[in-house]
Design an enzyme around this catalytic site. Sequence first.
Site, PDB file in Angstrom:
ATOM      1  N   HIS A  94     -20.643  34.396  12.420  1.00 31.68           N
ATOM      2  CA  HIS A  94     -21.231  33.793  11.222  1.00 31.68           C
ATOM      3  C   HIS A  94     -19.937  32.982  10.570  1.00 31.68           C
ATOM      4  O   HIS A  94     -19.667  33.579   9.561  1.00 31.68           O
ATOM      5  CB  HIS A  94     -22.467  34.356  10.427  1.00 31.68           C
ATOM      6  CG  HIS A  94     -22.701  33.543   9.064  1.00 31.68           C
ATOM      7  ND1 HIS A  94     -24.039  33.984   8.669  1.00 31.68           N
ATOM      8  CD2 HIS A  94     -22.425  32.766   8.369  1.00 31.68           C
ATOM      9  CE1 HIS A  94     -24.461  33.158   7.938  1.00 31.68           C
ATOM     10  NE2 HIS A  94     -23.180  32.247   7.636  1.00 31.68           N
ATOM     11  N   GLU A 140     -24.107  31.283  13.825  1.00 40.74           N
ATOM     12  CA  GLU A 140     -25.043  31.088  12.660  1.00 40.74           C
ATOM     13  C   GLU A 140     -24.247  30.640  11.432  1.00 40.74           C
ATOM     14  O   GLU A 140     -23.094  31.097  11.291  1.00 40.74           O
ATOM     15  CB  GLU A 140     -25.900  32.303  12.349  1.00 40.74           C
ATOM     16  CG  GLU A 140     -25.045  33.522  11.839  1.00 40.74           C
ATOM     17  CD  GLU A 140     -25.973  34.846  11.747  1.00 40.74           C
ATOM     18  OE1 GLU A 140     -27.133  34.780  12.339  1.00 40.74           O
ATOM     19  OE2 GLU A 140     -25.449  35.749  10.916  1.00 40.74           O
ATOM     20  N   HIS A 160     -30.947  41.273   9.721  1.00 39.08           N
ATOM     21  CA  HIS A 160     -30.319  41.532   8.361  1.00 39.08           C
ATOM     22  C   HIS A 160     -30.684  42.987   7.965  1.00 39.08           C
ATOM     23  O   HIS A 160     -31.901  43.331   7.787  1.00 39.08           O
ATOM     24  CB  HIS A 160     -30.705  40.914   7.365  1.00 39.08           C
ATOM     25  CG  HIS A 160     -29.653  40.722   6.159  1.00 39.08           C
ATOM     26  ND1 HIS A 160     -28.579  39.567   6.237  1.00 39.08           N
ATOM     27  CD2 HIS A 160     -29.701  41.253   5.120  1.00 39.08           C
ATOM     28  CE1 HIS A 160     -27.802  39.830   5.036  1.00 39.08           C
ATOM     29  NE2 HIS A 160     -28.423  40.912   4.352  1.00 39.08           N
TER      30      HIS A 160
END
Length: 240
Positions: free
Chosen positions: A45, A72, A193
Amino acid sequence: MSNCKLSVNINKIATLRNSRGGNNPDLVKVALDCERFGAQGITVHPRPDERHIRYQDVFDLKGQIDTEFNIEGNCQEQKFVDLVLANRPAQVTLVPDAQGQITSNHGWDTVKHQNYLQDIIATFKEAGIRVSIFVDPNVEMVEAAKTTGTDRIELYTESYATNYLHDKEKAIAPYIAAAEKAKALDIGLNAGHDLDLNNLKYFAENIPGLLEVSIGHALICDALYLGLENTIQRYLYQLK
């Protein structure tokens, strides 16, 4: 559950490397070791300030890893869009991050941003990249995600993780509803998450059609005590 893949997010490895400069730990070697230890995907990310994953890391990783590569990030940053198109990973996960955000903390409003998402998703799909979008466990958001053209959604699981120890049945209820709606609409389902060794098994057992979980922070923290290979094996065991 047996079809759910584990994608290891290696952002925290990059954070450790960057804290001293140089190339220790070697991000590419860690990614390859994660694959060797059983990980079925690698997630990064990158953020505009490159405080962990650097843009060059993405190019370095793309040429080395053999499993699914998932990039991401905030697609409202043109530099991110260009990075993804230049590397053409197996999957891009679109996250509505704000500038300077420490970590992702909400999903897309797929109603409000419908037109934008349709356009940016089409851009990536035309390049042959599977698209997943970050979504809160809200049936309305899942329904609207369908008309964006996305291949998958990634359920943002922070509220599940926060409430799991208090009332796991209540914590998971909105995720089951969202997953059932996604299944009915033929949308692929990812999640991530704050999933960890305590809450992952229950989540995976109860979410229909779960294809992939992306886990980084908790997994790397566990690896400090358990070792990276043992930790990855333990996470995979939770998905069996």
